[in-house]
Design an enzyme around this catalytic site. Sequence first.
Site, short mmCIF file in Angstrom:
data_model
loop_
_atom_site.label_atom_id
_atom_site.label_comp_id
_atom_site.label_asym_id
_atom_site.label_seq_id
_atom_site.Cartn_x
_atom_site.Cartn_y
_atom_site.Cartn_z
N HIS A 8 -3.29 -1.14 14.21
CA HIS A 8 -2.33 -0.88 12.80
C HIS A 8 -1.74 -2.33 12.57
O HIS A 8 -1.10 -2.63 13.35
CB HIS A 8 -1.23 0.15 13.43
N ARG A 9 -2.32 -2.87 11.37
CA ARG A 9 -1.92 -4.10 10.97
C ARG A 9 -2.54 -5.25 11.88
O ARG A 9 -1.74 -6.17 12.22
CB ARG A 9 -0.45 -4.40 10.78
N GLU A 35 -6.75 -1.48 10.92
CA GLU A 35 -6.03 -1.16 9.61
C GLU A 35 -5.33 -2.14 8.97
O GLU A 35 -4.53 -2.61 9.85
CB GLU A 35 -4.95 0.33 10.30
N ASP A 37 -3.01 -3.62 5.23
CA ASP A 37 -2.42 -3.09 3.93
C ASP A 37 -2.62 -4.17 2.90
O ASP A 37 -2.58 -5.56 3.16
CB ASP A 37 -0.93 -2.96 4.02
N HIS A 50 2.14 -5.97 4.45
CA HIS A 50 2.84 -4.61 4.40
C HIS A 50 3.82 -4.42 3.33
O HIS A 50 3.76 -3.59 2.50
CB HIS A 50 3.35 -4.47 5.73
N GLU A 110 -5.71 0.31 3.64
CA GLU A 110 -4.47 0.84 2.95
C GLU A 110 -4.12 0.19 1.76
O GLU A 110 -3.62 -0.91 1.68
CB GLU A 110 -3.48 1.24 4.00
N LYS A 112 -1.51 -0.70 -0.69
CA LYS A 112 0.07 -0.38 -0.84
C LYS A 112 0.35 -0.57 -2.09
O LYS A 112 0.98 -1.53 -2.78
CB LYS A 112 0.62 -1.70 -0.07
N ASP A 230 -0.54 -0.02 17.50
CA ASP A 230 -0.04 -1.53 17.15
C ASP A 230 -0.47 -2.14 18.56
O ASP A 230 -0.37 -3.34 19.07
CB ASP A 230 1.59 -1.51 17.41
O1 G3P Z 1 -2.32 3.62 7.64
C1 G3P Z 1 -1.42 4.20 8.41
C2 G3P Z 1 0.04 3.44 8.25
O2 G3P Z 1 -0.28 1.98 8.20
C3 G3P Z 1 0.91 3.80 7.16
O3 G3P Z 1 2.01 3.42 7.12
O4 G3P Z 1 4.12 1.98 6.43
O5 G3P Z 1 2.70 1.24 8.52
O6 G3P Z 1 1.42 1.05 6.27
P1 G3P Z 1 2.56 1.80 7.08
MG MG Z 2 -0.69 0.59 6.72
#
Ligand code: G3P
Ligand code: MG
Length: 242
Positions: A8-9, A35, A37, A50, A110, A112, A230
């Site tokens: 995640h990121r 993943e 943004d 993000h 993703e 944004k 993470d």
């Molecule tokens: O894509 C899953 C998650 O990243 C969504 O929330 O705010 O962490 O981008 P956020």
């Molecule tokens: Mg995200």
Amino acid sequence: MTTIIYAHRGASKQAPENTMPAFDLAYQQGADGIETDVQLTKDNIPVLIHDEKLQRTTNGKGYIKDKTYQELKQLDAGSWKNPFYQGTTIPTLDDLLKWNQDKHLALNIELKNNVFAYQGIERVVYNKLADYQMLEKSVISSFNHRSIQHISEWQQSIDYSLLSGKKAKDLISYGTHIQAAGIHIRYRLLSGPLIKLAQANQLYVAVYTVNMPATIKRAIRLGCHAIFTDVPQVAKQARDSL
Ligand code: G3P
Ligand code: MG
């Protein structure tokens, strides 16, 4: 079915989120995918960050949408996390795609675009993924469901999924309607019945953000298609232990 582990990121617990060091670390730690943004600069360059504003994760101020890529490139996107990462810059989507050419990790891009619409971002991202032959190994998601619906109206050669932190059941009928690949939901919305309902409607379920071995294992046992974490190393150990 093996649950996909998306960093995640990037490996964002240890390294500055959405930067090349975080993606590198995710790769080293055995993540199956990244993943990230995406937003657009003033001159329409897709960059990986993000927040809509620069303050939290860079030494800059103001909105991404008001800066050119040349302006953003000057900023430090690493020091806020740790001085060790000083000099790390905001990557472009191209940077990630180039880096991934010899790694072939799965990508969850993703969009944004739930605060600012970034008109045309869907096609910009789609075209980049096509340029790098990554359509098959990528999924596009967004909290902006109109944007995902927009993709569904012109594009069938890439997976697209609905993101939501609430009302997961409504998501299933909408996801089915627009032929989404899946739903990406907040972990606390996860349940066995929800997974069954989604699967009965040809939708997969992925959950964010899971960092504890117990929650990671529960998500895997329940049959999640993917998890966002993470801490990819922790997730991999948890998955291997099952
Ligand atoms: O894509 C899953 C998650 O990243 C969504 O929330 O705010 O962490 O981008 P956020
Ligand atoms: Mg995200």
